[in-house]
Motif scaffolding. Sequence first.
Motif, PDB file in Angstrom:
ATOM      1  N   ALA A 160       0.817  -1.206   0.000  1.00 46.45           N
ATOM      2  CA  ALA A 160       0.000   0.000   0.000  1.00 46.45           C
ATOM      3  C   ALA A 160       0.856   1.264   0.000  1.00 46.45           C
ATOM      4  O   ALA A 160       0.513   2.256  -0.653  1.00 46.45           O
ATOM      5  N   ARG A 161       1.984   1.229   0.740  1.00 47.39           N
ATOM      6  CA  ARG A 161       2.768   2.453   0.930  1.00 47.39           C
ATOM      7  C   ARG A 161       4.017   2.536   0.055  1.00 47.39           C
ATOM      8  O   ARG A 161       4.436   3.633  -0.318  1.00 47.39           O
ATOM      9  N   LEU A 164       4.220   4.647  -3.096  1.00 49.80           N
ATOM     10  CA  LEU A 164       4.383   6.084  -2.923  1.00 49.80           C
ATOM     11  C   LEU A 164       5.825   6.454  -2.606  1.00 49.80           C
ATOM     12  O   LEU A 164       6.154   7.630  -2.464  1.00 49.80           O
ATOM     13  N   GLN A 231      -2.354  13.600   0.765  1.00 48.44           N
ATOM     14  CA  GLN A 231      -2.255  13.206  -0.634  1.00 48.44           C
ATOM     15  C   GLN A 231      -2.242  11.682  -0.810  1.00 48.44           C
ATOM     16  O   GLN A 231      -2.428  11.185  -1.915  1.00 48.44           O
ATOM     17  N   ARG A 232      -2.034  10.936   0.272  1.00 53.98           N
ATOM     18  CA  ARG A 232      -1.900   9.489   0.147  1.00 53.98           C
ATOM     19  C   ARG A 232      -2.869   8.698   1.007  1.00 53.98           C
ATOM     20  O   ARG A 232      -3.015   7.498   0.810  1.00 53.98           O
ATOM     21  N   THR A 233      -3.535   9.350   1.963  1.00 51.63           N
ATOM     22  CA  THR A 233      -4.350   8.635   2.944  1.00 51.63           C
ATOM     23  C   THR A 233      -5.407   7.753   2.294  1.00 51.63           C
ATOM     24  O   THR A 233      -5.544   6.569   2.617  1.00 51.63           O
ATOM     25  N   ALA A 234      -6.192   8.309   1.381  1.00 50.22           N
ATOM     26  CA  ALA A 234      -7.281   7.556   0.764  1.00 50.22           C
ATOM     27  C   ALA A 234      -6.751   6.387  -0.062  1.00 50.22           C
ATOM     28  O   ALA A 234      -7.307   5.282  -0.029  1.00 50.22           O
ATOM     29  N   GLN A 235      -5.653   6.613  -0.793  1.00 50.47           N
ATOM     30  CA  GLN A 235      -5.075   5.550  -1.623  1.00 50.47           C
ATOM     31  C   GLN A 235      -4.580   4.394  -0.765  1.00 50.47           C
ATOM     32  O   GLN A 235      -4.825   3.224  -1.073  1.00 50.47           O
ATOM     33  N   VAL A 236      -3.888   4.706   0.331  1.00 49.55           N
ATOM     34  CA  VAL A 236      -3.369   3.665   1.217  1.00 49.55           C
ATOM     35  C   VAL A 236      -4.513   2.902   1.869  1.00 49.55           C
ATOM     36  O   VAL A 236      -4.504   1.671   1.928  1.00 49.55           O
ATOM     37  N   ALA A 238      -7.565   2.427   0.847  1.00 53.22           N
ATOM     38  CA  ALA A 238      -8.252   1.571  -0.123  1.00 53.22           C
ATOM     39  C   ALA A 238      -7.432   0.313  -0.413  1.00 53.22           C
ATOM     40  O   ALA A 238      -7.982  -0.797  -0.516  1.00 53.22           O
ATOM     41  N   SER A 239      -6.128   0.463  -0.534  1.00 50.16           N
ATOM     42  CA  SER A 239      -5.258  -0.679  -0.792  1.00 50.16           C
ATOM     43  C   SER A 239      -5.280  -1.663   0.373  1.00 50.16           C
ATOM     44  O   SER A 239      -5.340  -2.889   0.167  1.00 50.16           O
TER      45      SER A 239
END
Length: 274
Positions: A160-161, A164, A231-236, A238-239
Amino acid sequence: MADTYESLTVDVDEHVARVTLTGPGKGNAMGPEFWAELPTAFAALDADPDVRAIVLTGSGRNFSYGLDLTSMGGTLAPVLAEGALARPRAEFHRDLKKMQGAITAVADCRTPVIASVHGWCIGGGVDLISAVDIRYASADAKFSVREIKLAMVADVGSLARLPLILNDGHLRELALTGKDIDAARAEKIGLVNDVFGDAEASLAAAHQTAREIAANPPLVVQGVKDVLDEQRTAQVAASLRYVAAWNSAFLPSKDLTEGITAMFAKRPPEFTGE
């Protein structure tokens, strides 16, 4: 100030805290104590207005061997049982979400975290350092996203991280091969910021950076971190949700049993795709 847990120690000197992994598993392996105590420790540090930066390191010769399969067998056993149905899978999903939450507690900490890595940083260790803000390493550090070697999809943060942090090709090479890389390679691909001669020098550099951060206005430091993290919270998130569901459905396999058995027997695994 010093707080002691079973799996880590916390020491605070002026405005800088140091969190040191201590086991109790060999190589600071991550057992039940770690998963329970890590979020508690970081929540306490995050709530302490006198703590303005955190250094994260490991005791002994290694940062962390990752998940302690011996002590965490109780989490995997029900879902690996022949014909495991909805209940054990749902319970595994619940436990996995808690483990993800432990690493997320580090990522979501408003106080910047600097990791100093020496020796081995394997599997869960990489999950953990992917959640910090800045990573330093000693020349002897070695890194491995090794879950694939055990027939597992890494599920508590790396996948997930790391997208990035790393170039996509470098990440896929690590995650799909499970290979080990040394500190020089880790620095070249951007996994760590800098490499130092030994563990002591790496830790000293981490503390120096922590002091530099701590000297800045604390509310503004938190603001910078909050804006960057937004900038990354939602993407992480969801993953993490996706891999938790995926592993609850597909992790149980003959290959997983073979991977774990082969690891303990210290022999090459023979995977069949079952």
